[in-house]
Design a protein around this motif. Structure first.
Motif, short mmCIF file in Angstrom:
data_model
loop_
_atom_site.label_atom_id
_atom_site.label_comp_id
_atom_site.label_asym_id
_atom_site.label_seq_id
_atom_site.Cartn_x
_atom_site.Cartn_y
_atom_site.Cartn_z
N ASN A 41 1.24 -0.99 0.38
CA ASN A 41 0.01 0.39 -0.27
C ASN A 41 0.82 1.05 0.12
N ASN A 45 0.07 3.28 -3.23
CA ASN A 45 -0.63 4.65 -3.11
C ASN A 45 0.34 5.45 -3.06
N SER A 47 1.01 10.44 -3.73
CA SER A 47 0.52 11.97 -4.12
C SER A 47 1.57 12.07 -5.30
N ARG A 57 -4.12 11.98 -6.06
CA ARG A 57 -4.05 10.51 -5.10
C ARG A 57 -5.20 9.38 -6.01
N LYS A 58 -3.50 8.33 -5.72
CA LYS A 58 -4.16 6.90 -7.11
C LYS A 58 -5.11 5.84 -5.27
N GLU A 59 -6.02 5.23 -5.68
CA GLU A 59 -6.06 4.43 -5.01
C GLU A 59 -5.88 3.02 -5.69
N TYR A 60 -5.45 2.43 -5.51
CA TYR A 60 -5.07 1.05 -5.91
C TYR A 60 -6.45 -0.56 -4.89
N TYR A 61 -6.27 -0.28 -4.05
CA TYR A 61 -7.54 -0.93 -3.45
C TYR A 61 -6.65 -2.10 -3.48
N ASP A 251 -7.37 -1.68 7.72
CA ASP A 251 -6.89 -0.44 7.34
C ASP A 251 -7.67 0.41 8.82
N GLU A 318 -8.97 5.71 5.74
CA GLU A 318 -9.61 6.26 5.68
C GLU A 318 -10.86 6.00 5.11
#
Length: 392
Positions: A41, A45, A47, A57-61, A251, A318
């Motif tokens: 992560n 993830n 920025s 900001r790209k969230e890859y999950y 998380d 988050e």
């Protein structure tokens, strides 16, 4: 049941050790990527900054995709393995798979030191997870097949013994003589009907044999009708478990910070879950409740769905929609204890009860069906983790 003389010898408990190592090989890839999720992560993830402010900001999950791509191969190759084992030898399947897993692990370790653009790194990592978990599904052993065959033959022998007439030894010997075609005093004794005594005995046993000596296995649908409730239970348990673990639980943030933050997730999420899950499975060796015929059993399995909102309302960060009701670390740990113990306990009960609901000759079919529904539950839970994480 005493060992047979022709049974393969397990010198030095090497077979037991091999099964233990295969178990490690099966779960190691899943736990490796799961416990290293913070590394992945942090690397993915990132920025982008412009004039001192965060622009995108790209969230890859990663946790969601890792869970899904770990379980889909299990579902797929559980089906394919039933066809592959006829064409590929055990040594090739086991040794080849383990070597391929080793090579992919080496690749993953090497990538730690190689700078790579995030999208490419994500694609390579996901492909590695897919192929590693595909390899762990392709395993079978001669030792296990011997005892599966032995169980089948023992059931046939038991059925045959039940057909033999009871009585003294002399009566048994006479029946045995008649069954092999011998004739007392050299001539068949015929009654008024003209039927020999031997023929009469044979005809008397034909209906009994036709009813009880059939060794033909039942169809998959017939077996499923008997075990469908256990199949539902194992599917539902794993669907609930994988929908929030680890995609949501990883998380959760500690309320204390400091150095404890580094160990919070490894201890309270991964270590605690695996220890308590193992505890739940072990309890079934001495205690099995409810019984396989109890309607309370599936009811308790369905009640486990309460853990989904409970874990989602822990201090997951988050978050955007749901409130935080359990910010204390020990509340999260308490929920995880009951969540993991119940998962291991009900899964083990379901897998134990299913073969007991069918005849011995259908035990292998029942086991194969339960394995399929286990994999189905894992896959469904992994798929549900995406919308559940977005709802937090």
């Amino acid at each position: 049941m005493s060992p047979r003389e022709d049974a393969p010898a397990d010198r030095g408990f090497f077979v037991g050790i091999i099964f233990f190592i295969l178990g490690l090989g099966t779960l190691l890839p899943w736990n490796f990527f799961m416990t290293a999720s913070m590394y992945f992560n942090n690397r993915l993830n990132t920025s982008e900054w412009s004039n001192g402010t965060v622009t995108t900001r790209k969230e890859y999950y990663f946790n969601n995709w890792m869970t899904l791509l770990s379980q889909l191969p299990l579902l797929l190759f559980t089906l394919l393995n039933s066809f592959l084992y006829h064409w590929i030898s055990e040594k090739m399947r086991i040794a080849g798979s383990l070597v391929f897993i080793l090579l992919l692990f080496i690749l993953t370790a090497v990538l730690v030191k190689i700078p790579m653009e995030e999208d490419r790194f994500f694609s390579v990592t996901m492909a590695t997870i897919w192929f590693i978990n595909s390899c762990v599904c392709v395993c079978v052993q001669e030792f296990a097949r011997f005892y599966l065959d032995r169980k089948s033959k023992s059931c046939e022998l038991e059925t045959s013994n039940r057909l033999l007439p009871t009585g003294d030894v002399e009566g048994s010997e006479k029946t045995s003589d008649l069954s092999v075609g011998s004739v007392p005093n050299g001539n068949p004794n015929k009654g008024d009907s003209g039927v020999s005594e031997e023929e009469g005995v044979r005809q008397a046993f034909i209906p009994l044999q036709s009813e009880n000596t059939s060794t033909q296995k039942s169809s998959i649908l017939e077996v499923f009708k008997k075990i469908w409730l256990m199949a539902f239970c194992v599917t539902f348990v794993f669907t609930v478990t994988l929908s929030v673990f680890p995609a949501v639980t990883v998380d959760v943030k500690t309320g204390y910070g400091g150095k404890w933050e580094r160990y919070f997730i490894p201890v309270f999420c991964f270590l605690l879950f695996n220890v308590m899950d193992f505890t739940g499975r072990s309890v079934t060796l001495a205690f099995k409740w409810p019984s396989k015929d109890s309607r309370l059993f599936p009811g308790l399995v369905v009640c486990r769905v309460i853990f989904v909102p409970l874990l989602m309302m822990c201090n997951v960060q988050e978050r955007h929609y749901m409130p935080v009701l359990f910010s204390n670390d020990f509340m999260f740990a308490a929920i995880m204890v009951f969540f993991s113990v119940s998962s291991g306990y009900f899964v083990c009960l379901s897998m134990t009860y299913a073969p007991q609901l069918v005849e011995p000759k259908d035990g292998e079919t029942a086991g194969a069906l339960m394995t399929f529904f286990l994999a189905l539950g894992l896959s469904l839970g992994a798929a549900l983790s995406f919308p559940l994480r977005l709802l937090v």
